[in-house]
Design a protein around this motif. Structure first.
Motif, PDB file in Angstrom:
ATOM      1  N   ALA A 288       0.892  -1.249   0.125  1.00 14.06           N
ATOM      2  CA  ALA A 288       0.020  -0.037  -0.144  1.00 14.06           C
ATOM      3  C   ALA A 288       0.729   1.362   0.119  1.00 14.06           C
ATOM      4  O   ALA A 288       0.731   2.072  -0.963  1.00 14.06           O
ATOM      5  N   ARG A 289       1.902   1.216   1.035  1.00 14.04           N
ATOM      6  CA  ARG A 289       2.633   2.429   1.118  1.00 14.04           C
ATOM      7  C   ARG A 289       3.548   2.677  -0.382  1.00 14.04           C
ATOM      8  O   ARG A 289       3.755   3.947  -0.779  1.00 14.04           O
ATOM      9  N   MET A 290       4.174   1.606  -0.797  1.00 10.14           N
ATOM     10  CA  MET A 290       4.852   1.567  -1.888  1.00 10.14           C
ATOM     11  C   MET A 290       4.090   2.049  -3.174  1.00 10.14           C
ATOM     12  O   MET A 290       4.493   2.743  -4.247  1.00 10.14           O
ATOM     13  N   GLY A 291       2.949   1.570  -3.407  1.00  9.76           N
ATOM     14  CA  GLY A 291       1.874   1.766  -4.463  1.00  9.76           C
ATOM     15  C   GLY A 291       1.546   3.307  -4.473  1.00  9.76           C
ATOM     16  O   GLY A 291       1.653   3.896  -5.622  1.00  9.76           O
ATOM     17  N   CYS A 306      12.850   3.766  -8.601  1.00  6.19           N
ATOM     18  CA  CYS A 306      12.235   2.728  -8.024  1.00  6.19           C
ATOM     19  C   CYS A 306      12.073   3.043  -6.549  1.00  6.19           C
ATOM     20  O   CYS A 306      12.747   3.561  -5.997  1.00  6.19           O
ATOM     21  N   VAL A 307      10.766   2.481  -6.011  1.00  6.91           N
ATOM     22  CA  VAL A 307      10.454   2.697  -4.832  1.00  6.91           C
ATOM     23  C   VAL A 307      10.972   1.464  -3.691  1.00  6.91           C
ATOM     24  O   VAL A 307      10.988   0.398  -4.073  1.00  6.91           O
ATOM     25  N   GLY A 308      11.402   1.989  -2.361  1.00  2.00           N
ATOM     26  CA  GLY A 308      11.997   1.182  -1.560  1.00  2.00           C
ATOM     27  C   GLY A 308      11.639   1.648  -0.075  1.00  2.00           C
ATOM     28  O   GLY A 308      10.798   2.583  -0.030  1.00  2.00           O
ATOM     29  N   ILE A 309      12.204   0.674   0.731  1.00  2.00           N
ATOM     30  CA  ILE A 309      11.903   1.185   2.073  1.00  2.00           C
ATOM     31  C   ILE A 309      13.055   1.120   3.063  1.00  2.00           C
ATOM     32  O   ILE A 309      13.865  -0.250   2.588  1.00  2.00           O
ATOM     33  N   ARG A 310      13.510   2.001   3.623  1.00  2.00           N
ATOM     34  CA  ARG A 310      14.768   1.975   4.485  1.00  2.00           C
ATOM     35  C   ARG A 310      14.511   2.433   5.887  1.00  2.00           C
ATOM     36  O   ARG A 310      13.812   3.658   5.846  1.00  2.00           O
ATOM     37  N   ARG A 313      11.394   3.973   6.398  1.00  2.00           N
ATOM     38  CA  ARG A 313      10.545   5.193   5.442  1.00  2.00           C
ATOM     39  C   ARG A 313      10.808   4.704   4.149  1.00  2.00           C
ATOM     40  O   ARG A 313      11.702   4.267   3.442  1.00  2.00           O
ATOM     41  N   ILE A 314       9.824   5.250   3.271  1.00  2.00           N
ATOM     42  CA  ILE A 314       9.629   5.032   1.840  1.00  2.00           C
ATOM     43  C   ILE A 314      10.500   5.998   1.225  1.00  2.00           C
ATOM     44  O   ILE A 314      10.763   7.078   1.372  1.00  2.00           O
ATOM     45  N   ILE A 315      11.302   5.269   0.289  1.00  2.00           N
ATOM     46  CA  ILE A 315      12.413   6.052  -0.506  1.00  2.00           C
ATOM     47  C   ILE A 315      12.159   5.810  -1.808  1.00  2.00           C
ATOM     48  O   ILE A 315      11.514   5.040  -2.495  1.00  2.00           O
ATOM     49  N   THR A 316      13.024   6.644  -2.718  1.00  2.31           N
ATOM     50  CA  THR A 316      13.219   6.317  -4.092  1.00  2.31           C
ATOM     51  C   THR A 316      14.647   6.117  -4.502  1.00  2.31           C
ATOM     52  O   THR A 316      15.469   6.961  -4.116  1.00  2.31           O
ATOM     53  N   THR A 317      15.069   5.321  -5.434  1.00  2.00           N
ATOM     54  CA  THR A 317      16.434   5.177  -5.719  1.00  2.00           C
ATOM     55  C   THR A 317      16.277   5.325  -7.412  1.00  2.00           C
ATOM     56  O   THR A 317      15.507   4.420  -8.141  1.00  2.00           O
ATOM     57  N   PRO A 318      17.350   5.862  -7.874  1.00  2.45           N
ATOM     58  CA  PRO A 318      17.353   5.546  -9.602  1.00  2.45           C
ATOM     59  C   PRO A 318      17.414   4.367 -10.031  1.00  2.45           C
ATOM     60  O   PRO A 318      18.326   3.333  -9.401  1.00  2.45           O
ATOM     61  N   ILE A 319      16.662   3.908 -10.953  1.00  2.00           N
ATOM     62  CA  ILE A 319      16.647   2.212 -11.113  1.00  2.00           C
ATOM     63  C   ILE A 319      18.191   1.938 -11.628  1.00  2.00           C
ATOM     64  O   ILE A 319      18.666   1.226 -11.247  1.00  2.00           O
ATOM     65  N   ASP A 320      18.776   2.902 -12.439  1.00  2.00           N
ATOM     66  CA  ASP A 320      20.220   2.635 -12.998  1.00  2.00           C
ATOM     67  C   ASP A 320      21.096   2.125 -11.747  1.00  2.00           C
ATOM     68  O   ASP A 320      21.950   1.420 -11.942  1.00  2.00           O
ATOM     69  N   GLU A 321      20.900   2.637 -10.527  1.00  2.00           N
ATOM     70  CA  GLU A 321      22.024   2.443  -9.398  1.00  2.00           C
ATOM     71  C   GLU A 321      21.345   1.120  -8.724  1.00  2.00           C
ATOM     72  O   GLU A 321      22.110   0.543  -8.415  1.00  2.00           O
TER      73      GLU A 321
END
Ligand code: ADP
Length: 342
Positions: A288-291, A306-310, A313-321
């Motif tokens: 739910a949080r990531m969507g 891309c969406v992640g969690i760290r 906390r919800i985070i985003t990271t460049p897909i390339d990385e």
């Protein structure tokens, strides 16, 4: 910044994972909340190639939050990576339906596809980590991992009952490909004597020594049975193909002297049941949080994230990385498992 999309597509791709449905639901309902339109693409990039696309409304994602698998279906289309003509067919589907942004829920392969798609079409993309393996290094957890761990623990609990009754040792192989997280988490939760993960490099003999040592300790304090959890990644290299749960069990049976105790060991591969089942509450909430966050990425005119969690906390990271980041199994958890199994 790219153009803010009004009509977005969503697909699930690669291996399925429990919680993908909850993620689709979260994307659809969040997007509708912001007056965006959502189209579902069947069977990942394969459905894109076949033009299998349908509009989704709030009702079409009703009654799926608790269901395993993905109602959109998932598939693999290896040619998407290698064949520009195939990709052009896929892209024409997106253009035909006026899709201006795309959410891709899958693993690193699916992410690479999303990245390429954006670079070749300009259509903004965002990734959601849908995989039981927890093998994406940029995020602490992936959608489906918690459910898979719980499935393993349920299965090991049942094995434990019969192992305890008969005084047996169970060698249990769990999934995770090259990532040992399912093994570590389910091993700790199930109170395993030994946990074998591919991130720790040992030869077959070194692993056997380790298992013997651990069994000697627990038999020494009066325990009558044993649970060994191994990640499938242990025997994925050609050199270690022979090192299966059955092989280890047979070796233990033939080497009871080394263990210093009667041994009746059995191998057990939990297998694909790990990918199924109703997602846990944790996976549903994560989805739910990531969507919601995926829709935010597109609404904010961002792309290739891309969406992640760290640290919760919800985070985003460049897909390339993200696709280059290897997951590192938590060595502290392995040390803890060691301490607790004494
Ligand atoms: P996962 O997403 O679970 O890692 P796969 O690696 O099988 O699963 O990838 C799913 C699909 O993503 C592939 O069938 C293919 O269509 C696409 N894909 C995978 N790798 C690439 C790549 N390097 N470039 C473009 N598309 C890719």
């Amino acid at each position: 910044m790219t153009k803010i999309p009004h009509r977005i597509g969503i697909l699930t791709s690669g291996g399925d994972a429990p919680g993908m449905n909850a993620a689709i639901r979260a994307v659809v309902r969040s997007a509708l909340y912001y007056d965006m339109e959502v189209y579902g693409i069947r069977d990942g990039y394969l459905g894109m190639k076949r033009n299998e696309v349908e509009p989704l409304d709030a009702g079409s994602v009703g009654d799926i939050i608790h269901r395993g698998g993905t109602f959109l279906g998932t598939a693999r289309l290896p040619e998407f990576a290698t064949d520009r003509e195939v990709r052009e067919v896929c892209y024409s589907t997106l253009r035909e339906h006026g899709i201006e942004g795309l959410v891709v829920c899958g693993g690193d392969g699916s992410y690479r596809g999303a990245n390429l798609l954006q670079k070749e079409t300009g259509i903004p993309t965002v990734g959601l980590p849908g995989t039981i393996d927890n093998d994406l290094g940029y995020t602490d957890f992936t959608i489906g991992f918690d459910t898979a761990v719980n499935t393993c623990v349920d299965n090991i609990n049942k094995l434990r009952d019969t192992m305890a009754s008969h005084g047996r040792v169970s060698v249990v192989e769990v999934m995770g490909r090259n990532c040992g997280d399912i093994a570590v988490h389910s091993g700790i939760a199930a109170g395993a004597e030994a946990i074998l993960v591919p991130e720790i490099h040992k030869t077959d003999n070194q692993w056997l020594d380790y298992i013997v040592r651990k069994l000697r300790v627990s038999f020494g304090r009066g325990k009558k049975y044993g649970i060994i959890v191994m990640a499938e990644g242990i025997n994925m290299t050609p050199k270690m193909h022979h090192f299966t749960a059955d092989y280890i069990a047979s070796w233990l049976n033939a080497n009871a002297d080394a263990v210093g105790h009667r041994v009746d060991a059995r191998g057990c591969v939990i297998g694909h049941v790990q990918r199924g089942g109703s997602p846990t509450a944790s996976d549903r909430i994560l989805a739910a949080r990531m969507g919601e966050a995926a829709v935010d990425v597109l609404r904010e005119g961002k792309t290739n994230l891309c969406v992640g969690i760290r640290r919760n906390r919800i985070i985003t990271t460049p897909i390339d990385e993200a696709v280059e980041m290897k997951n590192h199994v938590d060595k502290h958890l392995i040390a803890l498992a060691d301490i607790l199994a004494r």
